[in-house]
Design an enzyme around this catalytic site. Sequence first.
Site, PDB file in Angstrom:
ATOM      1  N   GLU A 200     -31.702  -1.119   1.860  1.00  0.00           N
ATOM      2  CA  GLU A 200     -33.090  -0.662   2.006  1.00  0.00           C
ATOM      3  C   GLU A 200     -33.319   0.141   3.282  1.00  0.00           C
ATOM      4  O   GLU A 200     -34.311  -0.053   4.000  1.00  0.00           O
ATOM      5  CB  GLU A 200     -34.051  -1.849   1.887  1.00  0.00           C
TER       6      GLU A 200
ATOM      7  N   GLU B  33     -30.803  -4.228  -6.862  1.00  0.00           N
ATOM      8  CA  GLU B  33     -31.613  -5.430  -6.619  1.00  0.00           C
ATOM      9  C   GLU B  33     -32.961  -5.249  -7.287  1.00  0.00           C
ATOM     10  O   GLU B  33     -33.617  -4.223  -7.109  1.00  0.00           O
ATOM     11  CB  GLU B  33     -31.782  -5.648  -5.113  1.00  0.00           C
TER      12      GLU B  33
END
Length: 542
Positions: free
Chosen positions: A196, A314
């Site tokens: 991220e 994810e």
Amino acid sequence: MEFGMILIVFVASIPTILAEDISYGTIVVDGTTSIAQTDDNFVCATIDWWPHDKCDYKQCPWHYTSAITLDLSHPILTKAIQAFNRLRIRIGGSLQDQVLYNVGNLKSPCHPFRKMKHGLFGFSKGCLQMKRWDELNHFFNATSVMLTFGLNALYGRHKIKGSLWGGEWDSSNAQDFIKYSFSKGYQIDSWEYGNELSGNGVGAHVHADRYGKDLIHLKKIIKELYRGSQFEPSLVAPGGFFNQQWFTKLLQVSGSNVLDAISHHIYNLGAGSDPKLVSKILDPNHLNKVANTFINLARTVQTHGPWSSAWVGESGGAYNSGGPHVSDTFVNSFWYLDQLGMASKYHTKVYCRQTLIGGNYGLLNATTYVPNPDYYSALLWHRLMGKVVLAVGSDASPFLRSYAHCSKGRIGVTLLVINLSDQTKFITDVQNSMNNNIRLATEQQNISRKSFSRSLKNTASGAEIKASSDEYSYREEYHLTPKNGYLQTRTMVLNGIPLELTSTGNIPRLDPVRVNVKSPISITPLSIAFLVFPDFVAPACR
């Protein structure tokens, strides 16, 4: 007297029978060509780094489920993974870029994660001891896990301004860790770089051009360390939220054949504290919104990195550990299975569920390790849905969603049907577009009982699907419903039988019911069904 009582009961029930909402329709499957293909191990689950004191909304749902503290000796954990007969697991998550590997010439002290006010995500850096890494790999080997491991992409960098991190990535710790893993013979399917950090990031971000150069460097390290080996792990990145400009730049800078898979994260239900989570899950318009992300990523890969493939690295539905009493209940499977179907349709090779265990969105309960409903949804998909994706058309309501794949490990086609309506029972027939050159429907609408009956008479399910042989005259049905009709139950029911561990702690059998292939298909309100057609003629499945 008895006859009179029966008559009274029957008459009293007439309004209920007449009030039942039934919609008739047709689902058309095109078995002539594949519209996409997934990886053989499409279903994936994550193991995170969050410690037990990671809390959201005044709850701390992680317990001891991190890669460092998970009880690898728990028998249910072993059996739950082995039931997949090869489950892909990704180790990664928010604290991934703060993990130090206690091996080689580590330049920093290696201590456990602890809460730190000004630390990234409120925690200090953490340590993975090689003794624990050995234990994890022995467990993964024993359970035939296909492993993706997320590497620390911030090591050596520093914060420049706001959430932007700069400076050179220090690859020494990652290189020593990969070298150690190779020397021990650990089978790592893929190394993922960073978590991220794309776009504006979550907590931290790195510019795409810098990130791309790091990938070139990391690819060289992997190739050098695995030189002469029969197997070289894939390189996956960036494990972040899709930002078209950033992802495009990453592919352009890293160049041809560096990045094997481009991974992105999805939490399209919003915050886990949202009181409207259930209504979002059951809203087809809300579920459809994420399609643009899949479409735009697929176009980006095709245009700028056709050597790569798209992964969902994810996805937990609701972020911040998931929604309490939602993400771990039956209703969540409407979102989960719909997104597996949508992701595969738009060229996603791998889909990693957040999490295998931990938080509110674990496939397994964080303290008992008992499977939550989504575990069985994942297991059924893994066992039934092959990697070849087929086009599906329907004239039914948008609340009836359908996805088709070639069946896994056998001939025929498997159809996933999801009924999001709380009032309508759908009765459908399934037709093969190949037989009568049926054009797949582009508009969703109900059809009348009369036209449905005519469809059954003229092109009945069996006639449209059936091959020249009479070997098969049935289809297999797996109907999933909530126990006692309660959507937020933690017990899923398969064909009327609650899915619970056996008395010896084993995963229960997932048996279908066999139905005459010529009979119409009935999908009750707020239910899900996998339908297997062994004799569906589909050239794309050969």
